[in-house]
Structures are given as C-alpha cells and as structure tokens.
Write an enzyme that holds these catalytic residues in place. Structure first.
Site, short mmCIF file in Angstrom:
data_model
loop_
_atom_site.label_atom_id
_atom_site.label_comp_id
_atom_site.label_asym_id
_atom_site.label_seq_id
_atom_site.Cartn_x
_atom_site.Cartn_y
_atom_site.Cartn_z
N ALA A 117 0.85 -1.20 0.00
CA ALA A 117 0.00 0.00 0.00
C ALA A 117 0.88 1.24 0.00
O ALA A 117 1.68 1.46 0.90
CB ALA A 117 -0.90 0.00 1.23
N TYR A 149 7.24 11.43 4.49
CA TYR A 149 6.26 10.36 4.27
C TYR A 149 6.21 9.99 2.79
O TYR A 149 6.28 8.82 2.41
CB TYR A 149 4.89 10.82 4.78
CG TYR A 149 3.80 9.79 4.63
CD1 TYR A 149 3.84 8.60 5.34
CD2 TYR A 149 2.72 10.01 3.79
CE1 TYR A 149 2.83 7.65 5.21
CE2 TYR A 149 1.70 9.08 3.65
CZ TYR A 149 1.76 7.91 4.37
OH TYR A 149 0.76 6.97 4.23
N LYS A 153 7.42 6.40 1.16
CA LYS A 153 6.48 5.58 0.38
C LYS A 153 6.97 5.42 -1.06
O LYS A 153 6.78 4.36 -1.67
CB LYS A 153 5.09 6.21 0.43
CG LYS A 153 4.38 5.98 1.76
CD LYS A 153 4.01 4.52 1.93
CE LYS A 153 3.18 4.27 3.17
NZ LYS A 153 2.75 2.86 3.25
#
Ligand code: UDP
Length: 318
Positions: A117, A149, A153
């Site tokens: 994810a 972040y 990711k």
C-alpha cells in the site's frame, strides 16, 4: 487461502480482513497496535478464522512467525496520519522504510505474492486534475518533515518494483487517495472523522489553511475489493495502480457539508497550518486521481458518493 495483513487492525486493514473472512479465507493479522485497535477486529463475522499477532513489521522474526501457510500478503502496516508524521518523523520514516523491506524479504523467501500500500502523497504538489500513475512527483525540500512520508512511500514502491524485476516476486503497488469510512480515527489528523466529531460535539470545525485545498474522498468499501482483485490478477502484477474517487471537494466545502449533514451549529474556524502542524509543513493544493488503469484492469469504479461516506461516518460516531 490464508492471507497475511500487516497493519490489519487499522482502519483499512480491518475492512480488508472483514472482506477476506467474508470470502471464506483465513486471515493472519500482524499489527503493533500503535494506531490499530483490537476492537476493529472484535466483532467481525468469521473472527474464529482470524489470528491477531501483536508485533512490528520491523521485527523480521515476528514477520517470519506469521508466514506459515500464507498464500498472499497485504502490506498495509505503516506510520499514518499527518499528525504522526509531523510529530514522530524519524520513527515514522524508519517504520515506513524498514517495515516494507522486511515484509518484501518474507514474500521473496516464501514465494508469496504481495500487495504494497502506497499513497497519493507520492505525487506531492502536482495539481493535475486526474493524476495518472506515471505523473511526475513534485515534492518539497527533504528537510521539511511532511515530505518524509512521500519519500519513504516512494522508496517503498521502488523496492517493491525491484523485488519484482530482480527477484521475481509477484508484487502489486496501490496508491490510495484519501480513503475514508467507519473505523477511521481522527486522532492522527484525518479530516473526515475530525470534522464529524467536532460537529457532533458542537465544537469549532477546524479548517487548516484557507480551506481552498481540494481532496477526493473514497469509501473504504470501494477500495478493499480492488485490493483483493488486483493481487489475485497475475496480469496486474509488476506495476502500480491509483485507487480513489474522482469527486472533488474543497476542505472548506467539506466543513459546510459535515455541519449541514449533522445539523450542527458548530462555528467553522480557520487555523493556520503552522498552528495545526508546527513548522515545516507544506500542504497540497489539490489531489485528484485518474483511475483508468485500475478500471481497465479490474473494472474498478467507486460507487459511494461523499454524501454516502459522510452518512456512514456520522452514523458511526452518533
Ligand atoms: N485538515 C483540516 N482540518 C483538520 C484536519 C485536516 O483542514 O482538522 C485538512 C488538511 O490540512 C488537508 C486536508 O484536510 O488539507 C486533508 O487532510 P488529511 O490529513 O485527512 O489527509 P491528507 O490529504 O493531508 O493526507
């Protein structure tokens, strides 16, 4: 099948667990219960086919301990919420980078397909109306906490992709756009549960910045079946899919709609970003998905409008 969900006690993870149990599968959940909650799993139909293991994705032994007989991995565990990222930046970065590598390693060793994810946050400040998966990333300075972040990711995606190319691991990456619905907590910053709770309590509804920023909210029940369909589809492996709802709403308008839907008399107040998140924060002006790729692959098409979403969240908090 037996499925491992890392972060399965969290908001999206628990809905995924519910969906997989509903399909008759066994589910192993690995969750450190940092932001996840045992109550999210408590009443699920088929709960007897679910095993909750309390542990961190940073702990390779804990991950390995969950792998017996597992046929598919959904890697959802991460440090989430803008408050978490801004307040515990280094710890979040470590979890989001190290955790993914640990879980990818387990997938490689056991030859199991894995869904990773990711987030629409990777697009950063790209304001295109309809971000396609190959749109450019426009992110700010690496020294601004917020971008850590997106950076973590994005690296997770690269890792997952390379595990596919170099080790032959069957991987699917999804970029989720503001997934919302029941069980989402407002504690870590997410706007929909915060506005709903504030409205129901008659407290001020806190719009950060000028309220002109635009988001697209997608019901978690539209997202979850797509996760399962993508991982089950061999033809979907090796690439990335946007999952979101293209309906655009400004945060100012969201505040108005939540207030109207709850019948609240809460005032709507504007809070400067610096006051809300501390220094080092830049917001995205607009984030709108183009989900053509997921539509063409698995027929992905969200059906739940923002009104439906708000009704379900308001009902839960009431
Ligand atoms: N936001 C807000 N008030 C709040 C919480 C969030 O105005 O109490 C804003 C936030 O600054 C952002 C948008 O709502 O512009 C969506 O925030 P969220 O954290 O839910 O998701 P993001 O899109 O930032 O990942």
């Amino acid at each position: 099948m037996r499925c491992l969900i890392t972060g399965g006690a969290g908001f999206i993870g628990s809905h995924l667990a519910e969906h997989l149990l509903g399909l008759g599968h066994e589910v192993v959940v690995l969750d450190d219960l940092s932001t996840g909650r045992e109550e999210n799993l408590a009443g699920l139909p088929g709960r007897e086919r679910l095993r909750l293991v309390r542990g961190s994705v940073l702990d390779a032994d804990a991950v390995e301990g969950c792998m017996a007989g597992v046929d598919a991995i959904y890697h959802l565990a991460a440090a989430v919420g803008v408050f978490t990222i801004m307040g515990r930046t280094l710890e979040s970065l470590r979890t989001n980078l190290g955790g993914t590598e640990t879980v990818l390693e387990a997938a490689r060793r056991h030859g199991v397909p894995i869904l990773v994810a990711s987030t629409s946050e990777v697009y950063g400040k790209n304001t295109a109306i309809g971000l396609t998966e190959d749109a450019d990333r426009i992110v700010g300075s690496p020294l601004l906490n917020r971008w850590s972040y997106a950076e973590a990711k994005a690296l997770d995606e690269t890792l997952a992709y390379l595990y596919g190319v170099e080790y032959g691991v069957r991987t699917v990456i999804v970029r989720l756009f503001n997934t919302v619905g029941p069980r989402q907590s407002g504690r870590y910053g997410m706007v929909v549960p915060r506005f709903v709770q504030q409205s129901l309590a008659g407290e001020p509804i806190t719009v950060f910045g000028d309220g002109q920023q635009v988001r697209c909210f997608c019901h978690v029940l539209d997202v979850v079946p797509a996760l399962v369909a993508l991982l089950a589809d061999e033809g979907a492996h090796g690439t990335v899919y946007n999952l979101g709802n293209p309906e655009q709403t400004s945060i100012g308008e969201l505040a108005e709609r939540v207030r109207a839907a709850t019948g609240s008399r809460s005032p709507i107040v504007k809070v400067p970003y610096e006051e809300a998140y501390g220094p080092g924060f830049e917001d995205m002006e607009r984030r709108v998905p183009d989900c053509t790729r997921a539509f063409e692959r698995i027929g992905f098409r969200p059906t739940r409008s923002l009104d439906t979403i708000l009704r379900s969240v308001i009902q839960e908090y009431r």
